[in-house]
Design a protein around this motif. Structure first.
Motif, PDB file in Angstrom:
ATOM      1  N   ASP A 323       0.837  -1.204   0.000  1.00 28.40           N
ATOM      2  CA  ASP A 323       0.000   0.000   0.000  1.00 28.40           C
ATOM      3  C   ASP A 323       0.876   1.260   0.000  1.00 28.40           C
ATOM      4  N   TYR A 324       1.889   1.237   0.863  1.00 34.64           N
ATOM      5  CA  TYR A 324       2.817   2.366   0.965  1.00 34.64           C
ATOM      6  C   TYR A 324       3.479   2.610  -0.397  1.00 34.64           C
ATOM      7  N   PHE A 325       3.947   1.528  -1.004  1.00 37.51           N
ATOM      8  CA  PHE A 325       4.620   1.646  -2.299  1.00 37.51           C
ATOM      9  C   PHE A 325       3.724   2.318  -3.330  1.00 37.51           C
ATOM     10  N   GLU A 326       2.497   1.817  -3.429  1.00 39.01           N
ATOM     11  CA  GLU A 326       1.615   2.341  -4.484  1.00 39.01           C
ATOM     12  C   GLU A 326       1.232   3.790  -4.216  1.00 39.01           C
ATOM     13  N   GLU A 327       1.042   4.129  -2.948  1.00 37.15           N
ATOM     14  CA  GLU A 327       0.706   5.519  -2.604  1.00 37.15           C
ATOM     15  C   GLU A 327       1.855   6.456  -2.941  1.00 37.15           C
ATOM     16  N   ALA A 328       3.074   6.020  -2.571  1.00 38.86           N
ATOM     17  CA  ALA A 328       4.244   6.864  -2.834  1.00 38.86           C
ATOM     18  C   ALA A 328       4.475   7.005  -4.335  1.00 38.86           C
ATOM     19  N   ALA A 329       4.309   5.905  -5.079  1.00 33.38           N
ATOM     20  CA  ALA A 329       4.521   5.965  -6.533  1.00 33.38           C
ATOM     21  C   ALA A 329       3.513   6.931  -7.159  1.00 33.38           C
ATOM     22  N   ALA A 330       2.251   6.847  -6.714  1.00 35.28           N
ATOM     23  CA  ALA A 330       1.225   7.739  -7.263  1.00 35.28           C
ATOM     24  C   ALA A 330       1.563   9.197  -6.942  1.00 35.28           C
ATOM     25  N   ALA A 331       2.030   9.453  -5.725  1.00 35.95           N
ATOM     26  CA  ALA A 331       2.354  10.826  -5.327  1.00 35.95           C
ATOM     27  C   ALA A 331       3.540  11.353  -6.133  1.00 35.95           C
ATOM     28  N   ALA A 332       4.525  10.496  -6.379  1.00 34.27           N
ATOM     29  CA  ALA A 332       5.695  10.929  -7.150  1.00 34.27           C
ATOM     30  C   ALA A 332       5.301  11.219  -8.597  1.00 34.27           C
ATOM     31  N   MET A 333       4.404  10.393  -9.129  1.00 35.12           N
ATOM     32  CA  MET A 333       3.962  10.618 -10.511  1.00 35.12           C
ATOM     33  C   MET A 333       3.132  11.896 -10.609  1.00 35.12           C
ATOM     34  N   ALA A 334       2.334  12.146  -9.570  1.00 35.99           N
ATOM     35  CA  ALA A 334       1.530  13.365  -9.562  1.00 35.99           C
ATOM     36  C   ALA A 334       2.422  14.606  -9.574  1.00 35.99           C
ATOM     37  N   ARG A 335       3.664  14.437  -9.075  1.00 39.11           N
ATOM     38  CA  ARG A 335       4.606  15.566  -9.103  1.00 39.11           C
ATOM     39  C   ARG A 335       5.451  15.544 -10.367  1.00 39.11           C
ATOM     40  N   GLY A 336       5.046  14.698 -11.309  1.00 34.39           N
ATOM     41  CA  GLY A 336       5.670  14.761 -12.631  1.00 34.39           C
ATOM     42  C   GLY A 336       6.801  13.778 -12.887  1.00 34.39           C
ATOM     43  N   LEU A 337       7.105  12.912 -11.916  1.00 33.16           N
ATOM     44  CA  LEU A 337       8.177  11.943 -12.171  1.00 33.16           C
ATOM     45  C   LEU A 337       7.621  10.789 -12.996  1.00 33.16           C
ATOM     46  N   GLU A 338       8.390  10.356 -13.953  1.00 31.40           N
ATOM     47  CA  GLU A 338       7.949   9.292 -14.864  1.00 31.40           C
ATOM     48  C   GLU A 338       7.789   7.986 -14.077  1.00 31.40           C
ATOM     49  N   LYS A 339       6.842   7.138 -14.525  1.00 26.74           N
ATOM     50  CA  LYS A 339       6.422   5.974 -13.736  1.00 26.74           C
ATOM     51  C   LYS A 339       7.544   5.003 -13.377  1.00 26.74           C
ATOM     52  N   SER A 340       8.344   4.606 -14.374  1.00 24.62           N
ATOM     53  CA  SER A 340       9.322   3.565 -14.039  1.00 24.62           C
ATOM     54  C   SER A 340      10.430   4.133 -13.146  1.00 24.62           C
ATOM     55  N   ALA A 341      10.788   5.402 -13.351  1.00 26.30           N
ATOM     56  CA  ALA A 341      11.789   6.016 -12.468  1.00 26.30           C
ATOM     57  C   ALA A 341      11.236   6.127 -11.055  1.00 26.30           C
ATOM     58  N   ALA A 342       9.988   6.568 -10.951  1.00 20.22           N
ATOM     59  CA  ALA A 342       9.360   6.701  -9.628  1.00 20.22           C
ATOM     60  C   ALA A 342       9.324   5.335  -8.942  1.00 20.22           C
ATOM     61  N   SER A 343       8.911   4.299  -9.687  1.00 20.81           N
ATOM     62  CA  SER A 343       8.761   2.968  -9.101  1.00 20.81           C
ATOM     63  C   SER A 343      10.100   2.429  -8.600  1.00 20.81           C
ATOM     64  N   GLN A 344      11.119   2.540  -9.454  1.00 24.81           N
ATOM     65  CA  GLN A 344      12.418   1.993  -9.060  1.00 24.81           C
ATOM     66  C   GLN A 344      13.002   2.750  -7.869  1.00 24.81           C
ATOM     67  N   ARG A 345      12.909   4.064  -7.909  1.00 23.93           N
ATOM     68  CA  ARG A 345      13.485   4.830  -6.808  1.00 23.93           C
ATOM     69  C   ARG A 345      12.763   4.543  -5.492  1.00 23.93           C
ATOM     70  N   ILE A 346      11.452   4.473  -5.533  1.00 26.42           N
ATOM     71  CA  ILE A 346      10.694   4.210  -4.300  1.00 26.42           C
ATOM     72  C   ILE A 346      10.962   2.801  -3.802  1.00 26.42           C
ATOM     73  N   CYS A 347      11.016   1.861  -4.742  1.00 28.01           N
ATOM     74  CA  CYS A 347      11.311   0.484  -4.367  1.00 28.01           C
ATOM     75  C   CYS A 347      12.675   0.400  -3.672  1.00 28.01           C
ATOM     76  N   HIS A 348      13.664   1.094  -4.219  1.00 27.76           N
ATOM     77  CA  HIS A 348      14.989   1.077  -3.592  1.00 27.76           C
ATOM     78  C   HIS A 348      14.968   1.675  -2.193  1.00 27.76           C
ATOM     79  N   TRP A 349      14.273   2.790  -2.054  1.00 31.58           N
ATOM     80  CA  TRP A 349      14.156   3.395  -0.721  1.00 31.58           C
ATOM     81  C   TRP A 349      13.511   2.411   0.247  1.00 31.58           C
ATOM     82  N   LEU A 350      12.434   1.780  -0.201  1.00 31.78           N
ATOM     83  CA  LEU A 350      11.711   0.867   0.686  1.00 31.78           C
ATOM     84  C   LEU A 350      12.585  -0.303   1.115  1.00 31.78           C
ATOM     85  N   LEU A 351      13.263  -0.903   0.142  1.00 31.84           N
ATOM     86  CA  LEU A 351      13.989  -2.141   0.448  1.00 31.84           C
ATOM     87  C   LEU A 351      15.340  -1.898   1.113  1.00 31.84           C
TER      88      LEU A 351
END
Ligand code: ADP
Ligand code: ZN
Ligand code: MG
Length: 492
Positions: A323-351
């Protein structure tokens, strides 16, 4: 080679506040015999009453395992004597359990297999016997606690498959919030049945390994049994039908009791509980409690966000983290970050960083939602560092201050003066100052025939960029600094 057949019986403690047939608290770890009443102590003449929450949770698990909920379900008395059970019978389900004929698909670690679920039934747990030296003590706090038993068909073949079944089931019931899945404390425990036979000959004579309290022991115990039983058949001997226990100190199964014939429990319908007829409102409440299955979510995180299978498995092991991952990814995309970059960066932070923080603070992953570094704030940090507005190092420092101060990262970065310096004129001034100190190095690079493109030249340039960063507290944009350094070398 023999064919092997494995069927599991898994018991889970449902997280109901009260016991299944009385109002006593279902609490663990308290003073013995403090959560008891005449009903769960089995006094004669008392009347049990069904805890509807237990029925709802049980049906929710059953539906998640693709089981059918029958139009009528009821309870039976399963009669046997044991000191931890004061009534001399256990209220359980036999003829029409609450969930019937479902399945779970095993996926992952190279395993793909559909395991049929024979049934899910609701029953009461027994008390706990504590053996100390010459006396045995009894604690009935656990007597009457809601227990759901999930019984599979003998569809698995290896210890690895059975281990995966337990892990997936554990993840599912935790996602549903109906069981904490804590195997060491006995909230989820398994009996594993196994037989082997010549291929094509059908089921063999089964051995049951009882009370396994870790998925690893399930795997080890079953694989041990496959070898032990194979050796017996190789020698022309027969497997004895019996109950065995896993001895974790000796890494082997050992006989507990022989069970030549199925015990006759003299099941008969519990006369003090009415038949339960799930009505439309009840069924609706069950459907409303259903969630996207963990396996589906793991698949979706790969397809939708481009995570690898390993990343998706880790991120979605706990619902709260997914849930945290998807919320953070959505928030990052809403601020204009491209999806795969947002996903990878958030995933790295999380793990990495966030796992590390949780471990340091002693916070379970399931409680990731309590972090002051919430998904929106993480997204802000990720977007700022992806855009080069803050260095990776400062982003990490900011994360720590978010955690301790409960404030937004933008404010912290501004206050600390950690915003990246991107103004070329300001950076040129700093480069000029470095030039004043390190003129010799500039000269060395300039005099080299390659114009600084050789290995030594690269090293020296990196050193100069380092000096610029040093003078700006790590804030100068290193790319702008490097290009200004190159201009100076080129004499511009
Ligand atoms: P019992 O009557 O001994 O309780 P059940 O038929 O109720 O046996 O089955 C209990 C569990 O044992 C189920 O999970 C089932 O899949 C498994 N099982 C039953 N027979 C075999 C067998 N011959 N080999 C392996 N597993 C079996
Ligand atoms: Zn009670
Ligand atoms: Mg049985």
């Amino acid at each position: 080679m023999y064919q092997s057949f494995i069927g599991l019986e898994v018991h889970i403690h449902l997280l109901t506040k009260t016991k299944v047939f009385c109002g006593c608290a279902a609490a663990f770890g308290d003073e013995p015999n403090t959560h008891v009443c005449p009903v769960c102590l089995g006094y004669p003449g008392v009347l049990p009453a069904l805890n509807i929450e237990a029925m709802r949770m049980g049906c929710t698990v059953a539906r998640s395992l693709n089981c059918r909920i029958p139009s009528q379900t009821w309870f039976e008395r399963k009669q046997y004597f044991y000191p931890d059970m004061t009534k001399n019978y256990q209220i359980s389900q036999f003829a029409s359990p609450l969930g019937q004929e479902g399945y779970m698909d095993l996926e992952g670690k190279g395993i793909r297999r559909r395991v049929r679920i024979r049934e899910c039934h609701l029953e009461e747990d027994a008390g706990k016997m504590i053996h100390t030296g010459t006396v045995s003590l009894l604690d009935y706090n656990r007597a009457g606690v809601s227990l759901l038993e999930i019984v599979t068909e003998p569809d698995m073949e290896t210890g690895e498959e059975a281990e995966l079944f337990i892990r997936q089931l554990r993840r599912l019931v935790r996602y549903l919030g109906v069981c904490d899945g804590n195997m060491e404390e006995g909230s989820l425990r398994a009996d594993a049945n196994i037989s082997i036979n010549l291929p094509g000959k059908g089921l063999g004579r089964k051995v049951e390994i009882k009370n396994l309290n870790s998925s690893r022991f399930v795997r080890l115990g079953l694989n041990y049994e496959i070898l032990r039983q194979s050796a017996l058949l190789d020698q022309g001997k027969a497997v004895v039908q019996e109950t065995r226990l896993w001895n974790e100190n000796r890494d082997q199964t050992e006989p507990m009791r022989q069970k030549e014939n199925a015990q006759d429990y003299r099941y008969f319908p519990e006369p003090d509980l009415p038949v339960f007829i799930p009505d439309a409102a009840f069924l609706r409440s069950v459907e409303e409690a259903l969630i996207e299955a963990p396996q589906d979510r793991i698949r979706r995180l790969q397809e939708e966000y481009g995570l690898s299978e390993e990343q998706a498995e880790l991120v979605a092991d706990e619902k709260a983290e997914a849930d945290y991952f998807e919320e953070a990814a959505a928030a990052a995309m809403a601020r204009g970050l491209e999806k795969s970059a947002a996903s990878q960066r958030i995933c790295h932070w999380l793990l990495s960083d966030i796992r590390h923080i949780l471990a340091r603070e002693g916070i379970p992953i399931a409680a990731i939602g309590t972090l002051k570094l919430n998904p929106r704030r993480l997204a802000a940090l990720v977007v700022l560092s992806a855009g080069g507005q803050v260095s990776g190092k400062n982003a990490k420092q900011a994360a720590e201050l978010v955690l301790s101060g409960d404030r937004d990262p933008e404010d912290i970065i501004r206050e600390q003066g950690w915003e990246r310096i991107t103004d070329p004129a300001r950076i040129a001034d700093v480069v000029q100052a470095v030039y004043a100190d390190e003129g010799k190095i500039f000269a060395e690079i300039r005099s080299a025939l390659t114009g600084g493109r050789d290995k030594r030249g690269q090293t020296l340039k990196a050193y100069l960029v380092g000096r610029v960063l040093e003078r700006t507290g790590g804030r100068a944009d290193p790319k702008i600094a490097e290009s200004r350094i190159e201009e100076l070398i080129a004499g511009r």
